[in-house]
Scaffold this active site. Structure first.
Site, short mmCIF file in Angstrom:
data_model
loop_
_atom_site.label_atom_id
_atom_site.label_comp_id
_atom_site.label_asym_id
_atom_site.label_seq_id
_atom_site.Cartn_x
_atom_site.Cartn_y
_atom_site.Cartn_z
N LYS A 2 55.85 2.92 -51.57
CA LYS A 2 55.03 1.82 -52.10
C LYS A 2 53.78 1.59 -51.24
CE LYS A 2 58.44 -1.17 -51.77
NZ LYS A 2 59.48 -0.29 -51.23
N ARG A 17 61.12 -9.43 -55.60
CA ARG A 17 62.29 -8.63 -55.25
C ARG A 17 63.60 -9.21 -55.74
NH1 ARG A 17 61.89 -5.09 -49.99
NH2 ARG A 17 59.68 -5.33 -49.95
N ARG A 21 59.38 8.16 -40.51
CA ARG A 21 58.19 7.30 -40.70
C ARG A 21 57.73 6.74 -39.35
NH1 ARG A 21 58.15 2.36 -44.78
NH2 ARG A 21 60.07 1.78 -43.72
N ARG A 50 59.41 1.19 -37.21
CA ARG A 50 59.55 -0.22 -37.52
C ARG A 50 60.91 -0.71 -37.04
NH1 ARG A 50 57.90 -1.15 -43.69
NH2 ARG A 50 59.98 -2.04 -43.77
N ARG A 67 69.50 -2.19 -46.40
CA ARG A 67 68.35 -2.52 -47.27
C ARG A 67 68.49 -1.85 -48.63
NH1 ARG A 67 64.04 -0.47 -43.31
NH2 ARG A 67 62.57 -0.67 -45.04
#
Ligand code: AP5
Length: 220
Positions: A13, A88, A127, A160, A171
Site C-alpha cells: 500500500k 480498517r 522491508r 519498523r 497483524r
C-alpha cells in the site's frame, strides 16, 4: 479523486501510494504514518496509539476517525486524496461514509491489493523504512543505492518496531478478522477493485491506474 487503498500488512500500500499520488496529483494520507509521526514527536495521541500498535493491535476507532477527519479538512485534501490503510474496521467505514455524506461527497473507488500471507511474511522481513520521509525499501526488490541510507533524504534505514515475525502474524490475523469485512462492505457498494499485488511494483501501479481509468470511463 477520493481513493482508498487496502490490503494486508506488507501488501504494498505504502509503495503504491507513493507512485499513485505522484501520478494523480493528490496527497497520500496514511494513518500508519500519522500514528508513527505522532509517537516519534512525543504527542499524547501517538504515545497512546503506540500501546496498541506495538502489540500489533489496531488503534481505537474513535482516535483514528478524529485524526483522519481533522487531516481531511486541510486545504491540500480539497482536490481529493488517497487514504492508505483507512478505514480498517466496518465501524470506521460506516462513520466515514456518514462524514462524507454530510459534505455531499463520495469515494470514487476502493482498491484492494491481494497478496498471500506467506508472501507478506517474507516481504516484511526484508522491508527497511526511512523514519525521516517514510520512503520504503526492500533488501532485494528495492534496495537503497547506499546500504542502510535513504535515497531521498539520507536518514538511516531500519526495521519498523512492529515488523518482527510474531507481530506480523498477529497483524495478519487482525486483518482477516477486522479488515476483510470492510472489503465486503465496499463490494456491496460497487466501489471495490481487487488486483493482484504480487506482480512487480510498476505493473501493480499500472494495473491500478488502468482499473481507475476504466471505471471513470464507465461512469461518464
Ligand atoms: P500501517 O503503517 O498502515 O501498516 P500495515 O497496514 O500493516 O501496512 P504496512 O505499512 O506494513 O505495509 P504496506 O502495505 O504499506 O506495504 P509496503 O508498501 O511497505 O499501520 C501500522 C499500524 O498502525 C497498524 O498495525 C495499526 O496498529 C495502526 N493503524 C493504522 N491505520 C489504522 C486504522 N485505520 N485503524 C486502526 N489502527 C490503525 O511494502 C512492504 C514491503 O514489500 C516493502 O519492503 C516493499 O519494498 C515491498 N514491496 C511492495 N510492493 C512489492 C511488490 N509488488 N513486489 C515485491 N516487493 C514489494
Amino acid at each position: 479523486m477520493r481513493l482508498v487503498l487496502l490490503g494486508p500488512p506488507g501488501a504494498g500500500k505504502g509503495t503504491q501510494a507513493q507512485f499513485l499520488t505522484a501520478r494523480l496529483n493528490i496527497p497520500k494520507i496514511s494513518t500508519g504514518d500519522m500514528l508513527r509521526d505522532s509517537a516519534e514527536s512525543g504527542a499524547a495521541l501517538g504515545l497512546e496509539a503506540k500501546r496498541y500498535t506495538d502489540q500489533g493491535n489496531l488503534a481505537p476507532d474513535d482516535m483514528i476517525l478524529e485524526m483522519v477527519e481533522e487531516r481531511l479538512q486541510q486545504p491540500d485534501a480539497g482536490k481529493g486524496y488517497l487514504l492508505d490503510g483507512f478505514p480498517r474496521t466496518v465501524y470506521q467505514a460506516e462513520r466515514f461514509r456518514e462524514w462524507l455524506d454530510a459534505r455531499g461527497e463520495a469515494l470514487d473507488a476502493v482498491v484492494d491489493l491481494l497478496v498471500s500471507d506467506d508472501e507478506i511474511v517474507s516481504r516484511i522481513s526484508m522491508r527497511r523504512v526511512c523514519h525521516g520521509c517514510h520512503e520504503t525499501y526492500h533488501e532485494v526488490s528495492r534496495p537503497a543505492r547506499i546500504a542502510d541510507l535513504c535515497d531521498q533524504c539520507g536518514h538511516k534505514l531500519s526495521l519498523r518496531d512492529d515488523d518482527v515475525a510474531e507481530l506480523v502474524r498477529a497483524r495478519l490475523k487482525i486483518y482477516h478478522d477486522r479488515t476483510e469485512p470492510v472489503l465486503h462492505y465496499y463490494r456491496g457498494q460497487g466501489l471495490l477493485i481487487e488486483l493482484d499485488g504480487r506482480r512487480p511494483v510498476a505493473e501493480v501501479t499500472d494495473s491500478i491506474l488502468d482499473a481507475l481509468a476504466q471505471r471513470e470511463g464507465r461512469q461518464r
